[in-house]
Design an enzyme around this catalytic site. Structure first.
Site, PDB file in Angstrom:
ATOM      1  N   ASP A  46     149.252   0.920  40.172  1.00  0.00           N
ATOM      2  CA  ASP A  46     148.351   1.781  40.956  1.00  0.00           C
ATOM      3  C   ASP A  46     149.102   2.407  42.134  1.00  0.00           C
ATOM      4  O   ASP A  46     148.558   3.253  42.851  1.00  0.00           O
ATOM      5  CB  ASP A  46     147.092   1.033  41.411  1.00  0.00           C
ATOM      6  CG  ASP A  46     147.385  -0.081  42.394  1.00  0.00           C
ATOM      7  OD1 ASP A  46     148.574  -0.426  42.591  1.00  0.00           O
ATOM      8  OD2 ASP A  46     146.417  -0.623  42.980  1.00  0.00           O
ATOM      9  N   ASP A  85     147.788  -1.435  35.353  1.00  0.00           N
ATOM     10  CA  ASP A  85     147.381  -2.087  36.603  1.00  0.00           C
ATOM     11  C   ASP A  85     145.916  -1.765  36.911  1.00  0.00           C
ATOM     12  O   ASP A  85     145.516  -0.596  36.856  1.00  0.00           O
ATOM     13  CB  ASP A  85     148.268  -1.506  37.723  1.00  0.00           C
ATOM     14  CG  ASP A  85     148.431  -2.433  38.893  1.00  0.00           C
ATOM     15  OD1 ASP A  85     147.993  -3.601  38.811  1.00  0.00           O
ATOM     16  OD2 ASP A  85     149.026  -1.983  39.893  1.00  0.00           O
ATOM     17  N   LYS A 113     147.329  -6.009  34.686  1.00  0.00           N
ATOM     18  CA  LYS A 113     147.695  -6.778  35.895  1.00  0.00           C
ATOM     19  C   LYS A 113     146.606  -6.622  36.943  1.00  0.00           C
ATOM     20  O   LYS A 113     146.026  -5.544  37.085  1.00  0.00           O
ATOM     21  CB  LYS A 113     149.024  -6.267  36.460  1.00  0.00           C
ATOM     22  CG  LYS A 113     149.416  -6.956  37.779  1.00  0.00           C
ATOM     23  CD  LYS A 113     150.787  -6.555  38.248  1.00  0.00           C
ATOM     24  CE  LYS A 113     150.821  -5.316  39.092  1.00  0.00           C
ATOM     25  NZ  LYS A 113     150.015  -5.356  40.332  1.00  0.00           N
ATOM     26  N   GLU A 115     145.455  -7.935  41.132  1.00  0.00           N
ATOM     27  CA  GLU A 115     145.911  -8.522  42.400  1.00  0.00           C
ATOM     28  C   GLU A 115     144.974  -9.638  42.856  1.00  0.00           C
ATOM     29  O   GLU A 115     143.751  -9.483  42.814  1.00  0.00           O
ATOM     30  CB  GLU A 115     145.923  -7.449  43.502  1.00  0.00           C
ATOM     31  CG  GLU A 115     146.984  -6.400  43.325  1.00  0.00           C
ATOM     32  CD  GLU A 115     147.044  -5.407  44.488  1.00  0.00           C
ATOM     33  OE1 GLU A 115     146.435  -5.649  45.556  1.00  0.00           O
ATOM     34  OE2 GLU A 115     147.704  -4.376  44.320  1.00  0.00           O
ATOM     35  N   GLU A 177     155.025 -10.428  45.466  1.00  0.00           N
ATOM     36  CA  GLU A 177     155.430  -9.265  46.264  1.00  0.00           C
ATOM     37  C   GLU A 177     155.704  -9.625  47.715  1.00  0.00           C
ATOM     38  O   GLU A 177     154.860 -10.234  48.383  1.00  0.00           O
ATOM     39  CB  GLU A 177     154.338  -8.163  46.182  1.00  0.00           C
ATOM     40  CG  GLU A 177     154.713  -6.926  46.986  1.00  0.00           C
ATOM     41  CD  GLU A 177     153.923  -5.676  46.635  1.00  0.00           C
ATOM     42  OE1 GLU A 177     153.117  -5.691  45.688  1.00  0.00           O
ATOM     43  OE2 GLU A 177     154.120  -4.662  47.335  1.00  0.00           O
TER      44      GLU A 177
HETATM   45  O1  KIV Z   1     151.281  -0.920  41.612  1.00  0.00           O
HETATM   46  C1  KIV Z   1     152.460  -1.309  41.531  1.00  0.00           C
HETATM   47  O2  KIV Z   1     153.394  -0.522  41.308  1.00  0.00           O
HETATM   48  C2  KIV Z   1     152.728  -2.730  41.721  1.00  0.00           C
HETATM   49  C3  KIV Z   1     154.141  -3.114  42.005  1.00  0.00           C
HETATM   50  C4  KIV Z   1     154.438  -2.856  43.434  1.00  0.00           C
HETATM   51  C5  KIV Z   1     154.411  -4.517  41.605  1.00  0.00           C
HETATM   52  O3  KIV Z   1     151.834  -3.503  41.719  1.00  0.00           O
END
Ligand code: KIV
Length: 251
Positions: A46, A85, A113, A115, A177
């Site tokens: 994202d 993401d 993915k 968070e 991160e």
């Molecule tokens: O959104 C993204 O690019 C990420 C990376 C910083 C790991 O989550």
């Protein structure tokens, strides 16, 4: 060089065996370059909102944006594992997350993915056959700045506990991160799934960088990111040469 597409299970088994190189991509030509270079995994992050769309935060990214960019990346990298993401709030509860995960998979992602410590969301996705990558340490969707986290003992303990919880919920891989190297090392030795660091030191099982940071596309980059090229400079110089040739009627 054409890469063989890796499954989540193969990636999980790569822990402690072979380091996992991951880069973000958002467009077809860049994805094609990464696949040709042998990048194991492409993350359609994202971060697209900040590095490609001009937003001041990742929070403006929508699931429709992600579908568009995942599709573009898939067309450029047909043989590479792609992680889609979750944009902000698209994973706010298990049912919403499942709906949005399916949209990202339909667009071309192999896994997704998210968070933070959303254990119920992770386990719901996994129960429904979706491979999930966790993300702890600095979590840009909810943090107020981009400073390193986990320097204080209590915060470090919270991050270790989150990593363990994310693994227990069923994630097959974990992004760490912007945390201290020692903390990333401890987590890497604690969990059985591969850890992928970004600004988390050399001891992780793999590394990820935002492609624009890695190729010097933009005007500022995180302190931990290396620039392997200076693409903004190259584009500016090419455009300057073109302008001068057109003005001088030599083209
Ligand atoms: O959104 C993204 O690019 C990420 C990376 C910083 C790991 O989550």
């Amino acid at each position: 060089m054409s890469t063989q597409k890796l499954t989540a299970e193969v990636l999980r088994r790569m822990k402690s065996v072979t380091p996992i190189p991951m880069l973000t991509a958002y467009t077809t030509p860049v994805a094609r370059c990464l696949e040709n270079a042998g990048v194991a995994v492409i993350l359609v992050g994202d971060t697209v909102g900040m590095v490609e769309m001009g937003f001041d935060s990742t929070r403006h990214v929508t699931i429709a944006h992600m579908q568009y960019h995942i599709g573009a990346v898939r067309r450029g990298a047909p043989n590479t594992h792609i992680i889609g993401d979750f944009p902000y709030e698209a994973d706010r509860d298990p049912a919403t997350a499942l709906r949005n995960a399916r949209l990202m998979l339909e667009a071309g992602a192999d896994s997704v993915k998210l968070e933070g410590p959303k254990y119920d969301v992770i386990s719901h996705l996994v129960k429904n056959g979706i491979d999930v990558v966790g993300h702890t340490g600095l979590t840009p969707q909810t943090s107020t700045n981009f400073k390193q986290v986990g320097k204080e003992a209590a915060e470090a303990e919270r991050i270790v506990n989150e990593a363990v919880g994310i693994e227990k919920a069923g994630a097959y891989m974990l992004v760490l991160e912007h945390i201290p190297e020692r903390l990333a090392e401890k987590i890497t030795h604690t969990v059985k799934i591969p850890t992928i660091g970004i600004g988390a030191g050399k001891e992780c099982d793999g590394q990820v960088l935002v492609i624009n940071d890695a190729i010097g596309m933009g005007d500022k980059w995180p302190p931990f990111s290396r620039q392997y090229a200076h693409v903004s400079k190259t584009i500016t110089e090419a455009a300057e040469t073109f302008v001068s040739q057109v003005k001088g009627r030599s083209y």
